[in-house]
Design a protein around this motif. Structure first.
Motif, PDB file in Angstrom:
ATOM      1  N   LEU A 264      12.493  13.164  25.108  1.00 22.06           N
ATOM      2  CA  LEU A 264      11.871  12.733  26.355  1.00 22.06           C
ATOM      3  C   LEU A 264      11.633  13.920  27.296  1.00 22.06           C
ATOM      4  N   THR A 265      12.556  14.868  27.307  1.00 22.04           N
ATOM      5  CA  THR A 265      12.355  16.074  28.111  1.00 22.04           C
ATOM      6  C   THR A 265      11.171  16.876  27.582  1.00 22.04           C
TER       7      THR A 265
ATOM      8  N   GLN B 261      14.428   8.057  30.228  1.00 24.56           N
ATOM      9  CA  GLN B 261      15.540   8.966  29.954  1.00 24.56           C
ATOM     10  C   GLN B 261      16.794   8.533  30.715  1.00 24.56           C
TER      11      GLN B 261
ATOM     12  N   SER C 120      17.119  12.200  24.443  1.00 27.12           N
ATOM     13  CA  SER C 120      16.997  12.904  25.718  1.00 27.12           C
ATOM     14  C   SER C 120      16.183  14.183  25.559  1.00 27.12           C
TER      15      SER C 120
END
Length: 117
Positions: free
Chosen positions: A25-26, A54, A22
């Motif tokens: 991906l952020t 995500q 996560s």
């Protein structure tokens, strides 16, 4: 019984992997916009794809949704919730659209509306 319940949920390793994915991906989404390496026309599709990935990571690692027998009830409840929300939103949009179509046109003055009556 406690062992079976713990087996259906992820352990520390699964939560750590989900958290790292996560965060990654952020960071990729942030970098897609701030770095300027991705053309402006493809930024929105890139961010959308990263957001969907995500979402799937979080559904799998944190909400424990999947096809295994222990997770099927969670997955079924989630799918039914999504269908219920989609039905409410679609119905609301339909009602709002119909109300908008049946309202007095903006181009018509109040005098013209009274003359039509």
């Amino acid at each position: 019984m406690a062992g079976a319940r713990a087996a259906s949920h992820g352990g520390l390793k699964a939560y750590t992997v989900g958290f790292v994915l996560s965060l990654g991906l952020t960071a990729l989404s942030f970098a897609a916009v701030m770095s300027g390496l991705i053309p402006r026309e493809t930024q929105l599709p890139a961010i959308t794809v990263l957001a969907v990935i995500q979402l799937l990571v979080q559904l799998g690692f944190f909400l424990h949704l999947g096809a295994s027998p222990e997770q099927r009830s969670n997955t079924a409840i989630f799918v039914l919730t999504i269908l219920l929300i989609a039905t409410v939103v679609a119905g609301s949009l339909w009602v709002i659209h119909n109300a908008n179509v049946n309202m007095m046109p903006i181009q018509m003055s109040p005098e013209q509306a009274r003359a039509r009556e």
